[in-house]
Design a protein around this motif. Structure first.
Motif, short mmCIF file in Angstrom:
data_model
loop_
_atom_site.label_atom_id
_atom_site.label_comp_id
_atom_site.label_asym_id
_atom_site.label_seq_id
_atom_site.Cartn_x
_atom_site.Cartn_y
_atom_site.Cartn_z
N LEU A 273 0.43 -1.81 0.08
CA LEU A 273 0.25 0.19 0.49
C LEU A 273 1.00 1.82 0.01
CD1 LEU A 273 -2.86 -0.74 2.36
CD2 LEU A 273 -2.90 -0.80 -0.18
N LYS A 274 1.92 1.31 1.01
CA LYS A 274 3.17 2.29 1.05
C LYS A 274 3.42 2.11 -0.67
CE LYS A 274 6.47 4.37 3.28
NZ LYS A 274 7.76 4.33 4.44
N LEU A 275 4.31 1.31 -1.44
CA LEU A 275 4.94 1.47 -2.31
C LEU A 275 3.96 2.21 -3.34
CD1 LEU A 275 7.47 0.54 -2.89
CD2 LEU A 275 6.36 -1.41 -4.21
N THR A 276 2.78 1.75 -3.54
CA THR A 276 1.73 1.98 -4.23
C THR A 276 1.21 3.77 -4.35
OG1 THR A 276 -0.16 0.56 -3.36
CG2 THR A 276 1.48 -0.33 -5.76
N ARG A 277 1.73 3.49 -3.30
CA ARG A 277 0.59 5.32 -2.08
C ARG A 277 -0.88 4.79 -1.96
NH1 ARG A 277 4.71 6.69 -5.86
NH2 ARG A 277 6.53 7.85 -4.40
#
Length: 378
Positions: A273-277
């Motif tokens: 989720l962080k990687l894909t924002r």
């Protein structure tokens, strides 16, 4: 209506991308104007590299390594030039899929190949290394990974031990004189959603070694070996992490990454989720349903697979979560433990498993549309 889809693959049947397509079709049948967002995620297991490559610009790097039995192979990992970050999937070199059924025995296997990949990434200047755990054929406590980076594990006579699970009981001292200096300038992260400790009834050997080919006696030996390793680590490095949630992941490889390489643990769903924002979707609010799924849902799903991470995400933002699976292997009374609105099983018990696998896409689509239609009318 707003939907967010974060499924895992249906192993042997559909990729996560294909699952998302089937779910989207099912939603459109009932809510043609729905706003649908999706994330190709991974709990750190096989499919980790695909999930990363779907999210950010990376290039593939090929390097020489070894498989779980020490045979030479050409392996791959991903590299991001933007932030000098490497992304390694443990299953690439240390995975169960690399072995025939007759070769599976975690007393004989090693994570050395994964260590060789980490070494290669460090030599190429990686400043951050993310290792996706899962799908391993190993139970070596991470000594194979550490060996690949210069650690040496010696027996009472001072002889260097082959870094396999069966030698854990023989480890007497840890030699750090040849450890790569590049490690000091890099940050490592172990990506997985498993919360098992290293030892005990929920530990690496008891829970996962049977799936990797170990018999009862071998499981007992591996457990004793991991206990011994933790004892020696405490004496040599002054640090023990056997009780750390997640230490038992990948046959204790997570433990080894932490105590030898100072890796931090990151939950797979949170990482993606962080990687894909994508978490901004939840912060904005207004999501009506979060949908996840995977090939099978059983007791181990509660131990930290992707669905568990998605449920925690839904709870965090007070969004109901629905799961779809190929096979549901839970007692009726246990279903409530997951915190899900419902679990949909697409398998038809009257038909062969192969039928469900070959027709998984349409079964997901039909099952979801039927559920949403009932949900809409209640």
């Amino acid at each position: 209506m707003r939907f967010v889809l974060i499924p895992d693959k249906f192993k042997g049947s559909l990729s996560a991308k294909e699952v998302i397509g089937a779910m989207s079709s099912g939603i459109r049948q009932v809510h043609p104007e729905a706003e649908i967002s999706s994330v190709i995620a991974s709990d750190g297991g096989d499919g980790f590299l695909h999930a990363v490559a779907s999210a950010i610009p990376v290039r593939e790097v090929l390097c020489q390594a070894v498989d779980p039995l020490g045979r030479k192979i050409e392996s791959r990992y991903l590299f991001s030039r933007e932030d000098q970050a490497a992304y390694i999937e443990m299953a690439e070199c240390s995975g169960l899929v690399l072995l025939d059924a007759s070769e599976r025995n975690p007393t004989r296997t090693t994570t050395l190949g994964t260590g060789m990949q980490i070494r290669d990434a460090l030599e190429r200047g990686a400043r951050k290394i993310y290792i996706g755990l899962g799908g391993s054929a190993t139970n070596d406590g991470g000594i194979g990974i550490a060996h690949g980076l210069g650690f040496r594990f010696r027996d009472r006579s001072g002889k260097v031990l082959e870094p396999v699970g069966g030698n854990l009981t023989r480890v007497h001292q840890i030699d750090t004189r040849a450890v790569m200096v590049e490690l000091k300038g890099a940050d490592l992260f172990a990506i997985n959603d498993v919360q098992n400790p290293l030892l005990g009834s929920k530990g690496a050997a008891a829970v996962y070694a049977p799936q990797k080919g170990a018999d009862v006696e071998e499981i007992r030996s591996l457990e004793e070996g991991l206990k011994n390793l933790d004892l020696i680590v405490g004496k040599a490095l002054g640090h023990s992490a056997a009780d750390l949630p997640g230490a038992g992941a990948a046959g204790g490889a997570a433990y080894g990454l932490h105590v030898f390489l100072h890796a931090k643990f990151i939950k797979g769903v949170e990482f993606m989720l962080k990687l894909t924002r994508s978490e901004t979707l939840f912060k904005e609010g207004g999501i009506d349903l979060l949908i996840t799924g995977e090939g099978a849902i059983d007791e181990q799903t509660l131990q930290g697979k992707l669905i568990h991470g998605v449920v925690l995400l839904g709870n965090k933002y007070r969004v109901p979560v629905l799961a779809i699976c190929g096979k549901l292997d839970l007692a009726p009374g246990d279903i409530g433990k997951f915190g899900l609105e419902a679990i949909l099983e697409i398998r038809d018990p009257r038909k062969p498993v192969q039928y469900s696998m070959e027709n998984a896409a349409i079964l997901i689509e039909n099952s979801l549309s039927e559920y949403l239609r009932k949900r809409k009318n209640t």
